[in-house]
Design a protein around this motif. Structure first.
Motif, PDB file in Angstrom:
ATOM      1  N   LEU A 110     -33.448   3.606  21.713  1.00  0.00           N
ATOM      2  CA  LEU A 110     -33.345   2.177  22.014  1.00  0.00           C
ATOM      3  C   LEU A 110     -34.022   1.336  20.946  1.00  0.00           C
ATOM      4  O   LEU A 110     -35.095   1.677  20.456  1.00  0.00           O
ATOM      5  N   HIS A 111     -33.362   0.239  20.606  1.00  0.00           N
ATOM      6  CA  HIS A 111     -33.864  -0.706  19.601  1.00  0.00           C
ATOM      7  C   HIS A 111     -34.293  -1.978  20.329  1.00  0.00           C
ATOM      8  O   HIS A 111     -33.493  -2.594  21.033  1.00  0.00           O
ATOM      9  N   PRO A 112     -35.556  -2.400  20.197  1.00  0.00           N
ATOM     10  CA  PRO A 112     -36.051  -3.551  20.960  1.00  0.00           C
ATOM     11  C   PRO A 112     -35.639  -4.908  20.407  1.00  0.00           C
ATOM     12  O   PRO A 112     -35.857  -5.925  21.069  1.00  0.00           O
ATOM     13  N   ARG A 113     -35.037  -4.953  19.205  1.00  0.00           N
ATOM     14  CA  ARG A 113     -34.755  -6.256  18.604  1.00  0.00           C
ATOM     15  C   ARG A 113     -33.289  -6.480  18.237  1.00  0.00           C
ATOM     16  O   ARG A 113     -32.961  -7.489  17.640  1.00  0.00           O
ATOM     17  N   LYS A 114     -32.423  -5.569  18.590  1.00  0.00           N
ATOM     18  CA  LYS A 114     -30.997  -5.783  18.372  1.00  0.00           C
ATOM     19  C   LYS A 114     -30.445  -6.688  19.468  1.00  0.00           C
ATOM     20  O   LYS A 114     -30.683  -6.468  20.649  1.00  0.00           O
ATOM     21  N   ILE A 115     -29.692  -7.706  19.088  1.00  0.00           N
ATOM     22  CA  ILE A 115     -29.067  -8.595  20.062  1.00  0.00           C
ATOM     23  C   ILE A 115     -27.686  -8.048  20.383  1.00  0.00           C
ATOM     24  O   ILE A 115     -26.832  -7.938  19.510  1.00  0.00           O
ATOM     25  N   ALA A 116     -27.471  -7.699  21.630  1.00  0.00           N
ATOM     26  CA  ALA A 116     -26.242  -7.015  22.021  1.00  0.00           C
ATOM     27  C   ALA A 116     -25.110  -7.985  22.300  1.00  0.00           C
ATOM     28  O   ALA A 116     -25.325  -9.123  22.713  1.00  0.00           O
ATOM     29  N   LYS A 117     -23.905  -7.501  22.074  1.00  0.00           N
ATOM     30  CA  LYS A 117     -22.698  -8.217  22.448  1.00  0.00           C
ATOM     31  C   LYS A 117     -22.004  -7.488  23.586  1.00  0.00           C
ATOM     32  O   LYS A 117     -22.413  -6.394  23.985  1.00  0.00           O
ATOM     33  N   LYS A 118     -20.959  -8.085  24.079  1.00  0.00           N
ATOM     34  CA  LYS A 118     -20.175  -7.496  25.154  1.00  0.00           C
ATOM     35  C   LYS A 118     -19.755  -6.076  24.792  1.00  0.00           C
ATOM     36  O   LYS A 118     -19.277  -5.813  23.699  1.00  0.00           O
ATOM     37  N   GLY A 119     -19.952  -5.159  25.721  1.00  0.00           N
ATOM     38  CA  GLY A 119     -19.565  -3.777  25.508  1.00  0.00           C
ATOM     39  C   GLY A 119     -20.703  -2.870  25.098  1.00  0.00           C
ATOM     40  O   GLY A 119     -20.566  -1.643  25.147  1.00  0.00           O
ATOM     41  N   ASN A 120     -21.850  -3.435  24.690  1.00  0.00           N
ATOM     42  CA  ASN A 120     -22.998  -2.609  24.327  1.00  0.00           C
ATOM     43  C   ASN A 120     -23.712  -2.100  25.581  1.00  0.00           C
ATOM     44  O   ASN A 120     -23.755  -2.779  26.606  1.00  0.00           O
ATOM     45  N   ILE A 121     -24.280  -0.908  25.490  1.00  0.00           N
ATOM     46  CA  ILE A 121     -25.092  -0.356  26.572  1.00  0.00           C
ATOM     47  C   ILE A 121     -26.536  -0.791  26.343  1.00  0.00           C
ATOM     48  O   ILE A 121     -27.074  -0.624  25.252  1.00  0.00           O
ATOM     49  N   CYS A 122     -27.156  -1.353  27.380  1.00  0.00           N
ATOM     50  CA  CYS A 122     -28.506  -1.891  27.245  1.00  0.00           C
ATOM     51  C   CYS A 122     -29.406  -1.407  28.378  1.00  0.00           C
ATOM     52  O   CYS A 122     -28.945  -1.103  29.479  1.00  0.00           O
TER      53      CYS A 122
END
Length: 241
Positions: free
Chosen positions: A175-187
């Protein structure tokens, strides 16, 4: 009887647990473990098992309490937990100037920085689709390039089925704490309730001003989580099997 087996037996008896009861605890964490497996570990018939971190977790002790040969500091696992990387996910991330803007692409096992490792935490299921993490790592894995410069990256070991078939029990995700996710990403989403850190994980479907809409797969359903309550998230950037 091995040192590990002897320690498992001593702690189990101190907690007044039968082999079947301990196996049931481990099974709740991993989805697999029988009374015979616990007996084999205690008798020394199984000296290396991927279940040992979960046996320690079920006994509420650290892994090195079962095997003192692991030593202090980083857990140098003697139980062959170090996995081979098999897949990196597509990026499609929106990254601002303060975020890590390194490229996101496929990598092989040879691309790891062999002198650096990141911690992997165990997961313990709560009610519904939420879970908590262990206070201390259950192991360390080699750092992939996608988090080369991210000191706060970490991994978790999957112990529930709500995101299958994307992730299965026993998979390790990074897991990356600073990536901003878009639709479809698993968070992985986080909330703090009475000083208890509670997590849930799903596919990001929609990102609204006041809430996230996420999707679980097993069973398939959607859930709206309020940003005021779930105040942080971490984006999945790699998976180990």
């Amino acid at each position: 009887m091995t040192t590990i087996g002897n320690n498992v037996k001593k702690i189990r008896k101190y907690l007044k647990l039968s082999q079947s009861q301990l196996a049931e605890r481990v099974r709740k964490l991993t989805g697999r473990c029988s009374q015979q497996t616990i007996a084999n570990i205690e008798n020394g018939n199984i000296r290396e098992s991927s279940l040992l971190p979960y046996v320690a977790l079920a006994l509420n002790v650290k892994l090195d309490h079962l095997n003192p040969n692991i030593g202090k500091g980083k857990l140098k696992s003697q139980i062959k937990l170090t996995p081979k990387i098999t897949q990196f996910f597509n990026s499609n991330f929106k990254v601002n100037a303060k975020k890590d803007n390194s490229d996101f692409s496929d990598h092989s096992f040879d691309n790891f920085k062999l002198d650096e490792e990141i911690p992997v935490f165990g997961t313990m299921n709560l009610i519904h689709d939420d879970f908590i993490l262990t206070d201390t790592p259950i192991e360390y894995v080699k750092r992939p390039h996608v988090v080369t410069f991210e000191k706060d990256a970490f991994g978790i070991s999957i112990a529930n089925r709500n995101i299958e078939p994307i992730f299965k029990i026993g998979d390790i995700i990074i897991l990356h704490p600073r990536k901003i996710a878009k639709k479809g990403n698993i968070c992985l989403f986080l909330k703090v309730d009475n000083n208890l850190h509670i997590y849930t994980m799903g596919e990001l479907i929609e990102d609204h001003q006041n809430f996230w809409l996420i999707k679980y797969y097993n069973p398939e359903k959607e859930r709206k989580i309020c940003k005021k309550t779930w105040q942080n998230y971490f984006t999945v950037v790699a998976r180990f099997l």
